[in-house]
Scaffold this motif. Sequence first.
Motif, PDB file in Angstrom:
ATOM      1  N   LEU A 201       0.838  -1.191   0.000  1.00  0.00           N
ATOM      2  CA  LEU A 201       0.000   0.000   0.000  1.00  0.00           C
ATOM      3  C   LEU A 201       0.879   1.249   0.000  1.00  0.00           C
ATOM      4  CD1 LEU A 201      -2.737  -0.919   2.651  1.00  0.00           C
ATOM      5  CD2 LEU A 201      -2.668  -1.465   0.215  1.00  0.00           C
ATOM      6  N   GLU A 202       0.490   2.227  -0.806  1.00  0.00           N
ATOM      7  CA  GLU A 202       1.220   3.499  -0.862  1.00  0.00           C
ATOM      8  C   GLU A 202       0.240   4.637  -1.022  1.00  0.00           C
ATOM      9  OE1 GLU A 202       4.130   3.445  -3.979  1.00  0.00           O
ATOM     10  OE2 GLU A 202       5.101   1.602  -3.257  1.00  0.00           O
ATOM     11  N   LEU A 203       0.534   5.762  -0.397  1.00  0.00           N
ATOM     12  CA  LEU A 203      -0.249   6.963  -0.616  1.00  0.00           C
ATOM     13  C   LEU A 203      -0.026   7.447  -2.044  1.00  0.00           C
ATOM     14  CD1 LEU A 203       0.483   8.942   2.681  1.00  0.00           C
ATOM     15  CD2 LEU A 203      -1.686   7.842   2.047  1.00  0.00           C
ATOM     16  N   PHE A 204      -1.091   7.923  -2.667  1.00  0.00           N
ATOM     17  CA  PHE A 204      -0.967   8.496  -4.004  1.00  0.00           C
ATOM     18  C   PHE A 204      -2.069   9.523  -4.202  1.00  0.00           C
ATOM     19  CE2 PHE A 204      -1.615   8.681  -8.606  1.00  0.00           C
ATOM     20  CZ  PHE A 204      -0.310   8.907  -9.025  1.00  0.00           C
ATOM     21  N   GLN A 205      -1.658  10.763  -4.500  1.00  0.00           N
ATOM     22  CA  GLN A 205      -2.599  11.869  -4.686  1.00  0.00           C
ATOM     23  C   GLN A 205      -3.549  11.938  -3.494  1.00  0.00           C
ATOM     24  OE1 GLN A 205      -2.212  14.093  -7.088  1.00  0.00           O
ATOM     25  NE2 GLN A 205      -0.559  13.002  -8.111  1.00  0.00           N
ATOM     26  N   ASP A 206      -4.866  11.930  -3.720  1.00  0.00           N
ATOM     27  CA  ASP A 206      -5.813  12.037  -2.601  1.00  0.00           C
ATOM     28  C   ASP A 206      -6.327  10.678  -2.141  1.00  0.00           C
ATOM     29  OD1 ASP A 206      -7.128  11.639  -4.982  1.00  0.00           O
ATOM     30  OD2 ASP A 206      -8.840  12.919  -4.494  1.00  0.00           O
ATOM     31  N   GLY A 207      -5.678   9.613  -2.575  1.00  0.00           N
ATOM     32  CA  GLY A 207      -6.094   8.276  -2.182  1.00  0.00           C
ATOM     33  C   GLY A 207      -4.895   7.380  -1.932  1.00  0.00           C
ATOM     34  N   LEU A 208      -5.029   6.122  -2.286  1.00  0.00           N
ATOM     35  CA  LEU A 208      -3.933   5.177  -2.101  1.00  0.00           C
ATOM     36  C   LEU A 208      -3.906   4.214  -3.269  1.00  0.00           C
ATOM     37  CD1 LEU A 208      -4.831   2.001  -0.900  1.00  0.00           C
ATOM     38  CD2 LEU A 208      -5.981   3.568   0.652  1.00  0.00           C
ATOM     39  N   ILE A 209      -2.764   3.567  -3.444  1.00  0.00           N
ATOM     40  CA  ILE A 209      -2.671   2.524  -4.455  1.00  0.00           C
ATOM     41  C   ILE A 209      -2.377   1.195  -3.771  1.00  0.00           C
ATOM     42  CG2 ILE A 209      -1.985   3.995  -6.367  1.00  0.00           C
ATOM     43  CD1 ILE A 209       0.929   2.890  -5.841  1.00  0.00           C
ATOM     44  N   LEU A 210      -2.952   0.146  -4.336  1.00  0.00           N
ATOM     45  CA  LEU A 210      -2.661  -1.226  -3.944  1.00  0.00           C
ATOM     46  C   LEU A 210      -1.804  -1.819  -5.054  1.00  0.00           C
ATOM     47  CD1 LEU A 210      -3.015  -3.914  -2.384  1.00  0.00           C
ATOM     48  CD2 LEU A 210      -5.194  -4.210  -3.604  1.00  0.00           C
ATOM     49  N   ARG A 211      -0.534  -2.013  -4.765  1.00  0.00           N
ATOM     50  CA  ARG A 211       0.371  -2.586  -5.759  1.00  0.00           C
ATOM     51  C   ARG A 211       0.291  -4.105  -5.720  1.00  0.00           C
ATOM     52  NH1 ARG A 211       6.209  -0.049  -5.483  1.00  0.00           N
ATOM     53  NH2 ARG A 211       6.378  -1.395  -7.332  1.00  0.00           N
ATOM     54  N   LEU A 212       0.331  -4.715  -6.896  1.00  0.00           N
ATOM     55  CA  LEU A 212       0.121  -6.152  -7.040  1.00  0.00           C
ATOM     56  C   LEU A 212       1.317  -6.792  -7.739  1.00  0.00           C
ATOM     57  CD1 LEU A 212      -3.586  -5.900  -8.198  1.00  0.00           C
ATOM     58  CD2 LEU A 212      -2.797  -6.687  -5.965  1.00  0.00           C
ATOM     59  N   PRO A 213       1.423  -8.129  -7.692  1.00  0.00           N
ATOM     60  CA  PRO A 213       2.578  -8.800  -8.299  1.00  0.00           C
ATOM     61  C   PRO A 213       2.629  -8.626  -9.815  1.00  0.00           C
ATOM     62  CG  PRO A 213       1.425 -10.262  -6.783  1.00  0.00           C
ATOM     63  CD  PRO A 213       0.551  -9.074  -6.980  1.00  0.00           C
ATOM     64  N   ASP A 214       3.829  -8.730 -10.333  1.00  0.00           N
ATOM     65  CA  ASP A 214       4.058  -8.746 -11.772  1.00  0.00           C
ATOM     66  C   ASP A 214       3.758 -10.160 -12.272  1.00  0.00           C
ATOM     67  OD1 ASP A 214       5.017  -8.766 -14.340  1.00  0.00           O
ATOM     68  OD2 ASP A 214       6.915  -7.781 -13.869  1.00  0.00           O
ATOM     69  N   PRO A 215       2.742 -10.348 -13.135  1.00  0.00           N
ATOM     70  CA  PRO A 215       2.399 -11.709 -13.582  1.00  0.00           C
ATOM     71  C   PRO A 215       3.578 -12.460 -14.196  1.00  0.00           C
ATOM     72  CG  PRO A 215       0.690 -10.160 -14.231  1.00  0.00           C
ATOM     73  CD  PRO A 215       1.830  -9.335 -13.693  1.00  0.00           C
ATOM     74  N   SER A 216       4.479 -11.734 -14.852  1.00  0.00           N
ATOM     75  CA  SER A 216       5.621 -12.405 -15.470  1.00  0.00           C
ATOM     76  C   SER A 216       6.694 -12.770 -14.450  1.00  0.00           C
ATOM     77  CB  SER A 216       6.232 -11.516 -16.557  1.00  0.00           C
ATOM     78  OG  SER A 216       6.719 -10.305 -16.001  1.00  0.00           O
ATOM     79  N   PRO A 218       6.027 -13.274 -10.469  1.00  0.00           N
ATOM     80  CA  PRO A 218       5.120 -13.128  -9.321  1.00  0.00           C
ATOM     81  C   PRO A 218       5.802 -12.797  -8.002  1.00  0.00           C
ATOM     82  CG  PRO A 218       4.504 -15.030 -10.626  1.00  0.00           C
ATOM     83  CD  PRO A 218       5.829 -14.569 -11.153  1.00  0.00           C
ATOM     84  N   GLY A 219       7.088 -13.050  -7.897  1.00  0.00           N
ATOM     85  CA  GLY A 219       7.790 -12.720  -6.658  1.00  0.00           C
ATOM     86  C   GLY A 219       8.085 -11.245  -6.508  1.00  0.00           C
ATOM     87  N   GLN A 220       7.886 -10.484  -7.576  1.00  0.00           N
ATOM     88  CA  GLN A 220       8.152  -9.047  -7.569  1.00  0.00           C
ATOM     89  C   GLN A 220       6.857  -8.278  -7.790  1.00  0.00           C
ATOM     90  OE1 GLN A 220      11.265  -7.730  -7.003  1.00  0.00           O
ATOM     91  NE2 GLN A 220      11.990  -9.841  -6.710  1.00  0.00           N
ATOM     92  N   LEU A 221       6.791  -7.069  -7.216  1.00  0.00           N
ATOM     93  CA  LEU A 221       5.659  -6.194  -7.503  1.00  0.00           C
ATOM     94  C   LEU A 221       5.831  -5.581  -8.890  1.00  0.00           C
ATOM     95  CD1 LEU A 221       5.357  -4.319  -4.084  1.00  0.00           C
ATOM     96  CD2 LEU A 221       3.824  -6.091  -4.954  1.00  0.00           C
ATOM     97  N   SER A 222       4.714  -5.374  -9.578  1.00  0.00           N
ATOM     98  CA  SER A 222       4.786  -4.689 -10.865  1.00  0.00           C
ATOM     99  C   SER A 222       5.313  -3.280 -10.654  1.00  0.00           C
ATOM    100  CB  SER A 222       3.398  -4.622 -11.515  1.00  0.00           C
ATOM    101  OG  SER A 222       2.960  -5.899 -11.911  1.00  0.00           O
ATOM    102  N   PRO A 223       6.123  -2.774 -11.564  1.00  0.00           N
ATOM    103  CA  PRO A 223       6.630  -1.401 -11.419  1.00  0.00           C
ATOM    104  C   PRO A 223       5.481  -0.398 -11.464  1.00  0.00           C
ATOM    105  CG  PRO A 223       7.114  -2.271 -13.602  1.00  0.00           C
ATOM    106  CD  PRO A 223       6.602  -3.413 -12.799  1.00  0.00           C
TER     107      PRO A 223
END
Length: 554
Positions: A201-216, A218-223
């Motif tokens: 989870l990260e703050l972004f603008q007036d809300g937040l983002i939920l970062r998810l794995p990179d399908p290619s 899966p051990g890493q979060l998508s950029p």
Amino acid sequence: MERMHSVTVGNERRPYPAGTPFRNIAEDFQPQYASDILLVERNGKLCELCKTLDRDCTLKMLTIQDKPGMQTYERSAIFLLLKAFYDVLGHDRIDRISVEYSLSHALFLLPSGRFQLDQALLEQVECRMKALADKAIPIRKHSVPTDDAIAFFREKQLYDKAKLLRFRMSSRVNYYELDGFPDYFYGYMVPDTGYVKNFKLELFQDGLILRLPDPSNPGQLSPFRPSAKVFQALHAGSQTSRALSIPTVADLNETICRGEFTQLVLATEAMMEKQIGDIAENIAKRPDVRFVMIAGPSSSGKTTFSHRLSAQLTACGLHPHTISTDNYFKDRIETPLDENGQPDFESLSAIDVEQFNRDMNRLLQGGSVELPHFNFKKGIREYNGDTLALGPQDILVIEGIHCLNDGFSHALPQKSKFKIYISCLTVLNVDDHNRIPTTDARLLRRIARDARTRGYSAQATIQMWPSVRRGEEKNIFPFQDSADAIFNSALFYEIALLKPYVEPLLFQISPNCPEYQEAKRLLKFLSYFLAVPADAVPQTSLIREFIGGGLFLD
């Protein structure tokens, strides 16, 4: 005697007792997969891992690297986040948590209530999410009569769910429950929270983002590299939908039921026309601009937009001329091949870039040019005496997938170009927790148009879609932020309008086709919408490019 069933996975066949959960079977085959098995496909039908074996079958194991698996992981991660938020803050302090849209392989959410959204809160929520994941708490599925579900969600103050289910025709609905926390989701879930291992989870603008794995990987979060301009366009669209009181499908359905559809169409079209007019005025204020360069992903409505922008430029005292970069295709025998040995028509190398730049520079310098016309039947570029020269008020409106890429127009001065990125940036949600991917709206548009103008089946369009998407990722999206203007071509009412055109086409796809699962998913999605006729939609509407009856194309 215990009844046994034969299960085939790949080239291997094994016997299992009747009633064996698919999860147990998946565990036996897990060592053959690099990432967790999240779903199975049984004889072409998607099944959750909690479902049990009741027949001989062939199973296909699906992980996060498969589209249905990624969708399941995303949905389950949202459920985990919601549960954690309510655990940390309590129900009394939360008014709503809205999953707004996808942004650079992450999800943007807007929570509201009696709390301060800050880093400290996000750390608490993320910590709670990890604690729930570590416990591998079951995600239970309940099937109940629709009326009971509506009453249940009203009691839980999840009014968006209750409103949505009021328009469901089925007698029963499924909802999910996580450690006493209920919610309704459009799609499948993992069996327990232990499957949701990678998120942030990260703050972004007036809300937040939920970062998810990179399908290619899966051990890493998508950029996370969001386009600031696209985010602003999405945010503006969300604010407008709330101002019109139609942030969700249920709100749209209620608007239709009240007989207010025509007013919605008129308001939406008026706002779009004002947006086009504002862009035209900005172009007219820059006297050095001679080339308006328009690019966007498939089914964004580039052709209709070009015509409507030309009309507004004329109102500003300019003389626009439209040009399609498709006419600068190299002869088909010169088309480069992709990694699979197939013609790559979306590559920049498929276009005669140097001839385009010579022609445009000659026009810029006051010369006359004979413009080409590409004969798609013969696969060659032809010249039919179509000449053009630019007068003081003349301006070219050029449309093509590479128009934002300065490598395409490398010989033209920057000050002579005004670049526009157009896309269908859908902001309408199914409900607060179920977003509508922008790609779904574009796919529905393309299915309708391909059937009407090209004679393609829905199956053919769905089959081509992954290749189209790969081309967009490579040739269009990297150049979004170079645009001088972003135009959002999404219409709040369009899916309700597309429904009667697309549904019969999707029903034609047989269960034994590889595209059946996607067709079934889209049909379920369309079932949430009340259908509307096209009578109230003006001939100049951008949606006419896809359903027909338009002033510019038909």
